[in-house]
Design a protein around this motif. Sequence first.
Motif, short mmCIF file in Angstrom:
data_model
loop_
_atom_site.label_atom_id
_atom_site.label_comp_id
_atom_site.label_asym_id
_atom_site.label_seq_id
_atom_site.Cartn_x
_atom_site.Cartn_y
_atom_site.Cartn_z
N LEU A 369 0.83 -1.21 0.00
CA LEU A 369 0.00 0.00 0.00
C LEU A 369 0.87 1.26 0.00
CD1 LEU A 369 -2.76 -1.10 2.52
CD2 LEU A 369 -3.01 -0.75 0.05
N PRO A 370 0.41 2.34 -0.60
CA PRO A 370 -0.95 2.59 -1.10
C PRO A 370 -1.23 2.06 -2.51
CG PRO A 370 0.35 4.57 -1.37
CD PRO A 370 1.24 3.55 -0.69
N TYR A 371 -0.28 1.36 -3.14
CA TYR A 371 -0.47 0.97 -4.54
C TYR A 371 -0.96 -0.47 -4.65
CZ TYR A 371 2.18 5.22 -5.08
OH TYR A 371 2.60 6.53 -4.98
N ILE A 372 -1.91 -0.70 -5.52
CA ILE A 372 -2.36 -2.04 -5.86
C ILE A 372 -2.15 -2.16 -7.36
CG2 ILE A 372 -4.40 -3.51 -6.05
CD1 ILE A 372 -5.22 -2.32 -3.32
N VAL A 373 -1.18 -3.01 -7.74
CA VAL A 373 -0.72 -3.03 -9.13
C VAL A 373 -1.39 -4.18 -9.87
CG1 VAL A 373 1.30 -3.05 -10.63
CG2 VAL A 373 1.46 -2.07 -8.34
N LEU A 374 -1.98 -3.85 -11.01
CA LEU A 374 -2.69 -4.82 -11.84
C LEU A 374 -1.70 -5.51 -12.76
CD1 LEU A 374 -4.81 -2.79 -10.77
CD2 LEU A 374 -5.99 -2.98 -12.96
N ASP A 375 -1.97 -6.79 -13.08
CA ASP A 375 -1.17 -7.46 -14.10
C ASP A 375 -1.82 -7.16 -15.45
OD1 ASP A 375 0.23 -9.09 -15.82
OD2 ASP A 375 0.47 -10.70 -14.34
N LYS A 376 -1.30 -6.14 -16.12
CA LYS A 376 -1.98 -5.66 -17.33
C LYS A 376 -1.96 -6.72 -18.43
CE LYS A 376 1.89 -3.02 -19.31
NZ LYS A 376 2.28 -1.70 -19.81
N ARG A 377 -0.98 -7.63 -18.38
CA ARG A 377 -0.94 -8.68 -19.41
C ARG A 377 -2.18 -9.56 -19.33
NH1 ARG A 377 4.43 -11.42 -17.38
NH2 ARG A 377 3.06 -11.39 -15.57
N VAL A 378 -2.63 -9.83 -18.09
CA VAL A 378 -3.79 -10.71 -17.90
C VAL A 378 -5.07 -10.01 -18.37
CG1 VAL A 378 -5.16 -11.93 -16.17
CG2 VAL A 378 -2.67 -11.89 -15.99
N PHE A 379 -5.19 -8.72 -18.01
CA PHE A 379 -6.39 -7.97 -18.44
C PHE A 379 -6.41 -7.83 -19.96
CE2 PHE A 379 -6.27 -6.59 -13.99
CZ PHE A 379 -7.61 -6.62 -13.65
N GLU A 380 -5.24 -7.53 -20.54
CA GLU A 380 -5.19 -7.34 -22.00
C GLU A 380 -5.60 -8.62 -22.72
OE1 GLU A 380 -1.19 -5.83 -22.38
OE2 GLU A 380 -1.89 -3.75 -22.60
N LYS A 381 -5.17 -9.77 -22.16
CA LYS A 381 -5.52 -11.06 -22.75
C LYS A 381 -7.03 -11.27 -22.72
CE LYS A 381 -3.90 -15.75 -22.32
NZ LYS A 381 -3.29 -16.70 -21.39
N ALA A 382 -7.67 -10.72 -21.67
CA ALA A 382 -9.12 -10.84 -21.54
C ALA A 382 -9.84 -9.73 -22.30
CB ALA A 382 -9.51 -10.82 -20.06
N GLY A 383 -9.08 -8.92 -23.05
CA GLY A 383 -9.70 -7.86 -23.86
C GLY A 383 -10.19 -6.68 -23.05
N ILE A 384 -9.61 -6.47 -21.86
CA ILE A 384 -10.06 -5.37 -20.99
C ILE A 384 -9.01 -4.27 -21.02
CG2 ILE A 384 -10.72 -4.76 -18.64
CD1 ILE A 384 -11.30 -7.82 -18.25
N ASP A 385 -9.42 -3.03 -21.28
CA ASP A 385 -8.44 -1.95 -21.35
C ASP A 385 -8.16 -1.35 -19.97
OD1 ASP A 385 -10.52 -0.24 -20.74
OD2 ASP A 385 -10.66 0.65 -22.74
N GLU A 386 -7.19 -0.43 -19.94
CA GLU A 386 -6.73 0.09 -18.64
C GLU A 386 -7.86 0.74 -17.86
OE1 GLU A 386 -3.41 2.82 -18.72
OE2 GLU A 386 -3.37 2.96 -16.53
N GLN A 387 -8.66 1.55 -18.55
CA GLN A 387 -9.70 2.28 -17.84
C GLN A 387 -10.69 1.34 -17.18
OE1 GLN A 387 -11.31 5.58 -19.93
NE2 GLN A 387 -12.38 6.26 -18.10
N ALA A 469 -4.90 3.11 -3.12
CA ALA A 469 -5.95 2.87 -2.12
C ALA A 469 -5.63 3.64 -0.84
CB ALA A 469 -6.04 1.38 -1.81
N ILE A 470 -6.58 4.42 -0.37
CA ILE A 470 -6.41 5.16 0.89
C ILE A 470 -7.34 4.52 1.91
CG2 ILE A 470 -6.40 7.41 2.00
CD1 ILE A 470 -4.64 7.44 -0.50
N LEU A 471 -6.78 3.80 2.87
CA LEU A 471 -7.57 3.23 3.96
C LEU A 471 -7.95 4.34 4.94
CD1 LEU A 471 -5.37 0.09 4.79
CD2 LEU A 471 -7.43 0.16 3.37
N ASP A 472 -8.89 4.06 5.81
CA ASP A 472 -9.19 4.99 6.89
C ASP A 472 -7.91 5.25 7.70
OD1 ASP A 472 -11.82 5.20 6.23
OD2 ASP A 472 -12.59 4.49 8.16
N ALA A 473 -7.87 6.39 8.36
CA ALA A 473 -6.69 6.72 9.18
C ALA A 473 -6.49 5.66 10.26
CB ALA A 473 -6.88 8.10 9.82
#
Length: 553
Positions: A369-387, A469-473
């Motif tokens: 945290l605070p970053y949650i990193v997507l595996d763009k290769r997997v999404f691209e294979k499924a035909g899903i764009d970044e947005q 991602a910003i969790l509660d304080a």
Amino acid sequence: MLPAGAQVYVGRPKLIVIVVIDQFRADQLNRHQTEFKGRGFNLFMKEGAWFTDCYYDYANTKTGPGHATIGTGAYSDGHGIDSNEWWDAGRSFDQQVSSVEDEHYKLVDLPASSIPANQPGAPPSAAKYVVGASPLNLRASTLGDELRLATQGKARVFGVSLKDRASILPTGQSANAAYWIDSASGQFTTSTYYMDHLPEWATAFNKSGRIEQAEKEALVEGTTQFYELVGHLPAANTYELDFAKALITAEKLGQNGVTDELVVSLSPHDLQGHQFGPDSEQETEMDLALDRDLDSFFTWLDQNIGLQNVWLALSADHGVAPVPGEAANLGVHGVALDMLKVYDAVNAELNKRHSAGQKVKYLLPNPDLPYIVLDKRVFEKAGIDEQKAENEVAEILPGAVASLNPNPEPVITDKPLDAEPSDKRLPPFPRVQYVYTRLQLANGQLPPSQWGTLIAHSYVSHGNWYVMAILDAFQMQGTGAFAGTTHFSPWSYDRHVPLAFYGAPFKPGEYHQLVAPVDLAVTFASLAGVNRPSAAVGRVLTEAIKPAPARGN
Ligand SMILES: [Zn+2]
């Protein structure tokens, strides 16, 4: 003729020393103010310009970015460092890279027992991925770089820390050297980015018996885990400062006819703080021990260079949260949550939507945290764009975090009636307060407020898709409510650090206006008469500067 007061105003000092305490929340100074002795912290608090309200103006409060900010006077969007390690799409999908690792270089003069597996002569137990280090990811110049540029390299600039990133990032691209330790042996090392072999004085320091002395003070003589077993103790601050003194002497800093610079980043507070938190007895002991160490270090500087010839600054790379269980005991919503379970829940929902019956991993591993990193290769294979991919993760995440709520109902205990907090009060539960997608950050789709600016300052791209991602304080990634604490968030406790100056140009006093660590480098640059670092956004702290001498005719 200059007015009398001008005689003491030294336009350019012989030496600038920036002391960075790794993980030190500014209020630790206030807490122990009456217990400090001599001219350690008191040099700043009683004789210097002490800013009590210094806050990082970004949301990724970690070691790499904090040190880069102190050196460059810029935030992550300017200097390019947003974390300690990250997934770099241009370098690897198999492992994260550290903020300073650079395979073009090697570490220098390691003891035989510490040679990594990818180099000749390595022992069988050698770690595999130890490579050299450099400021390759640092996209902005530092105060040290500007001093070197302004003097055509005559100014000499050095960094010292237990950690590579904390030595390299605040000193910059043109530094003469950054030194840190080999974590197994405790020996100081550097990278072939700076030199092929350690200078004689550093080798002599490594062989001087000083390592053994530190181990003895830590009651772990002969250890092969110096960083883990000695690094978190006050003895390691003394060890670092002794190396700094050896460096100043051997490199003749302050005797160069120009302004030299040394950045000393003291790591032990961080190593211990993660374990016990800022409110522990151990932390108090370390604050007071460091006060004594700084007193003797500054006394030594005075005897050897003369404090009238030195400008000093004190800051930290980030603050820290209280241990979440301790905060929860007081009724504050402290929670440690298991991010591996959150990742499982997010992956499960994405499988349900896009790959029913399969166990595809849509997120790259190692939650940080605070970053949650997507595996763009997997999404691209499924035909899903970044947005669409980032929007989906942003939408799923709050529910995944909330599903970890371990105690949805008040726990009925046999606590006495007057126990705090009341039995009727629900225990704190994990909650996501905001999620921003990388595209929102990249396109500046943020609130037109101080908050939006703070988030925007955190933006860097390493070629991957991600959400922030910003969790509660008072909530954080962790393995138990009392299993330590951390820093990573935009909340005040992670952003609040000391900022104080000592030296001829500064008007002693306690200053309460809101300032930021980016002001450190630009204030020194202005006083030294050099350009501010290339991406600097700080403000010159004129309120703490003595009036310039009148220009006589
Ligand atoms: Zn740190």
